[in-house]
Scaffold this motif. Structure first.
Motif, mmCIF file in Angstrom:
data_model
loop_
_atom_site.group_PDB
_atom_site.id
_atom_site.type_symbol
_atom_site.label_atom_id
_atom_site.label_comp_id
_atom_site.label_asym_id
_atom_site.label_seq_id
_atom_site.Cartn_x
_atom_site.Cartn_y
_atom_site.Cartn_z
ATOM 1 N N ARG A 114 -7.885 2.815 -7.211
ATOM 2 C CA ARG A 114 -6.630 2.328 -7.799
ATOM 3 C C ARG A 114 -5.745 3.502 -8.215
ATOM 4 N NH1 ARG A 114 -4.838 -2.372 -9.148
ATOM 5 N NH2 ARG A 114 -6.824 -3.276 -8.483
ATOM 6 N N ASP A 115 -6.344 4.499 -8.847
ATOM 7 C CA ASP A 115 -5.554 5.656 -9.291
ATOM 8 C C ASP A 115 -4.981 6.425 -8.097
ATOM 9 O OD1 ASP A 115 -4.774 7.695 -11.393
ATOM 10 O OD2 ASP A 115 -6.052 8.917 -10.090
ATOM 11 N N LYS A 116 -5.792 6.599 -7.061
ATOM 12 C CA LYS A 116 -5.352 7.360 -5.900
ATOM 13 C C LYS A 116 -4.236 6.635 -5.160
ATOM 14 C CE LYS A 116 -7.155 10.079 -2.105
ATOM 15 N NZ LYS A 116 -8.373 10.612 -1.475
ATOM 16 N N HIS A 118 -2.058 4.482 -6.327
ATOM 17 C CA HIS A 118 -0.802 4.533 -7.094
ATOM 18 C C HIS A 118 -0.179 5.929 -7.026
ATOM 19 C CE1 HIS A 118 -0.396 0.543 -8.689
ATOM 20 N NE2 HIS A 118 -1.663 0.523 -9.100
ATOM 21 N N ARG A 119 -1.005 6.974 -6.999
ATOM 22 C CA ARG A 119 -0.465 8.330 -6.880
ATOM 23 C C ARG A 119 0.191 8.537 -5.513
ATOM 24 N NH1 ARG A 119 -3.989 11.996 -6.558
ATOM 25 N NH2 ARG A 119 -5.961 10.903 -6.983
ATOM 26 N N LEU A 120 -0.416 7.995 -4.463
ATOM 27 C CA LEU A 120 0.167 8.111 -3.123
ATOM 28 C C LEU A 120 1.460 7.307 -3.007
ATOM 29 C CD1 LEU A 120 -3.052 7.955 -0.945
ATOM 30 C CD2 LEU A 120 -1.408 9.824 -0.963
ATOM 31 N N ASP A 122 3.424 6.645 -5.401
ATOM 32 C CA ASP A 122 4.418 7.396 -6.165
ATOM 33 C C ASP A 122 4.930 8.588 -5.346
ATOM 34 O OD1 ASP A 122 5.824 7.907 -8.718
ATOM 35 O OD2 ASP A 122 4.621 9.731 -8.732
ATOM 36 N N LEU A 123 4.020 9.217 -4.584
ATOM 37 C CA LEU A 123 4.392 10.356 -3.752
ATOM 38 C C LEU A 123 5.419 9.961 -2.703
ATOM 39 C CD1 LEU A 123 3.757 13.370 -2.943
ATOM 40 C CD2 LEU A 123 2.080 12.427 -1.355
ATOM 41 N N GLN A 125 7.381 7.484 -3.062
ATOM 42 C CA GLN A 125 8.466 6.869 -3.839
ATOM 43 C C GLN A 125 8.556 5.358 -3.645
ATOM 44 O OE1 GLN A 125 11.765 9.150 -2.341
ATOM 45 N NE2 GLN A 125 11.160 11.005 -3.414
ATOM 46 N N ASP A 127 5.992 3.124 -5.317
ATOM 47 C CA ASP A 127 4.993 2.501 -6.185
ATOM 48 C C ASP A 127 5.456 1.130 -6.675
ATOM 49 O OD1 ASP A 127 2.486 2.536 -7.462
ATOM 50 O OD2 ASP A 127 3.428 3.057 -9.366
ATOM 51 N N GLU A 154 -7.468 11.617 2.828
ATOM 52 C CA GLU A 154 -7.402 13.073 2.716
ATOM 53 C C GLU A 154 -7.687 13.763 4.050
ATOM 54 O OE1 GLU A 154 -9.871 14.376 -0.486
ATOM 55 O OE2 GLU A 154 -8.728 13.269 -2.000
#
Length: 359
Positions: A114-116, A118-120, A122-123, A125, A127, A154
């Motif tokens: 879940r964290d990964k 959302h970070r992607l 966000d990356l 743009q 999210d 990755e």
């Protein structure tokens, strides 16, 4: 990840898609495979990814032979032209898919997934679109989600097959800038396939120009555009004016006219093709000199600080076909030459590049 392909051959029946392609691509660069449809660029990309097997040759990733490795073992991310998103999954689940299908011993916990994701998101743009479905997104948004999904596992190398080909011109231009910024931030070795010259020149660190299953030239955008190594490279990249004729000393005879070439090593009487860019082409009033191609102004296309003058030159025609040429001039230059539709002029070149005509 560095990428090396050596003497790759691939045929589909009687069609030879790749004919002895060898490349050595260093780590961390954004590389464009550029060329016309059918030149082999997508086939080469799929062989690097492990989605296609070469008939002959090898693929090495970071110095390790990957020729016989399955696609899952190559640690590559692949982004398709038409996104290939799962329509029944939300944006979040599409990006999480590659993490969820990992073997049990390698699969991250739900919290890490879940964290990964959302970070992607966000990356890229996006999210705020995590709970939507692909059908609710624009083409540009779908392409960014496809890229986020590829990055989730990755990969050590990112492969993109005409990533912006299905988008309109404005969105394509915006995503080109975005991809360049993203690459500068992540520094993942990346290869993208395109037939769009402007896209390759604008985005890539280096361009691999391909034609008929072979590599024509490799270089940075400046080298590919300003120092084309072959006749094909010159004619394919950017706008060009093309003249076909025969060498006569320091001139190329084109029909009844001649152009000065200034190149050494051209055999007298040999058939050649000569190129010049529109911005390196000049117009002189007819009768001002004996060199240049006799032509007539066909249209003047005004567009801001630089206008394009389209000319018809019957003297350069082949097999009865009328050839058209373009010259880029400022409005002041057009006014100074008193150019208008129908006016007779001559076309000359400040920088003529001449290649032997292939039989």
């Amino acid at each position: 990840m560095s990428i090396e392909v050596k003497d790759i051959h691939k045929s589909f029946g009687a069609f030879k898609a790749l004919d002895g392609v060898s490349l050595d691509l260093p780590k961390g660069e954004l590389i464009a495979l550029l060329g016309p449809s059918g030149c082999g660029k997508t086939t080469l990309l799929r062989i690097i990814a492990g989605l296609e097997n070469a008939d002959y040759g090898s693929v090495r990733l970071s110095g390790e032979d990957a020729t016989s490795k399955h696609v899952r073992e190559r640690h590559v991310g692949f982004v398709f032209q038409h996104y290939a998103l799962f329509r029944h999954m939300t944006v979040f689940e599409n990006v999480a898919f590659g993490l969820r299908v990992k073997p049990r011993g390698e699969r991250p916990s739900e919290a890490i997934i879940r964290d990964k994701v959302h970070r992607l998101l966000d990356l890229v743009q996006l999210d705020w679109l995590a709970n939507r479905f692909p059908s609710q997104l624009s083409g540009g948004q779908r392409q960014r989600i496809a890229l986020a999904r590829a990055l989730a596992v990755e990969p050590q190398v990112l492969l993109l097959d005409e990533p912006f080909g299905a988008l309109d011109a404005k969105v394509r231009k915006e995503l080109r800038r975005w991809l360049r910024r993203l690459h500068d931030e992540l520094h993942i070795s990346s290869i993208f396939v395109t037939h769009d010259q402007e896209e390759a020149l604008e985005v890539a660190d280096r361009i691999v120009l391909m034609n008929k299953g072979r590599v024509e030239q490799i270089g940075n955008p400046h080298e590919i555009y300003d120092e084309p190594a072959t006749s094909f490279a010159y004619s394919f990249i950017g706008n060009v004016n093309e003249f076909r004729g025969r060498v006569e000393g320091d001139y190329v005879r084109v029909g009844e006219d001649v152009l000065a070439h200034g190149q050494k090593g051209l055999a007298d009487g040999s058939l050649v093709v000569a190129y010049t860019r529109p911005h390196d082409t000049e117009i002189v009033v007819d009768g001002a000199g004996r060199t240049g191609i006799s032509a007539k102004v066909n249209r003047i296309l005004a567009s801001g600080s630089v206008s394009r003058v389209e000319l018809v030159a019957n003297g350069a025609a082949r097999e009865g076909r009328t050839d058209y040429f373009e010259v880029e001039l400022t409005p002041a230059e057009i006014a100074g030459l008193e150019l208008e539709t129908g006016k007779r002029v001559r076309i000359a070149s400040r920088r003529l590049s001449v290649f032997a005509e292939k039989s």
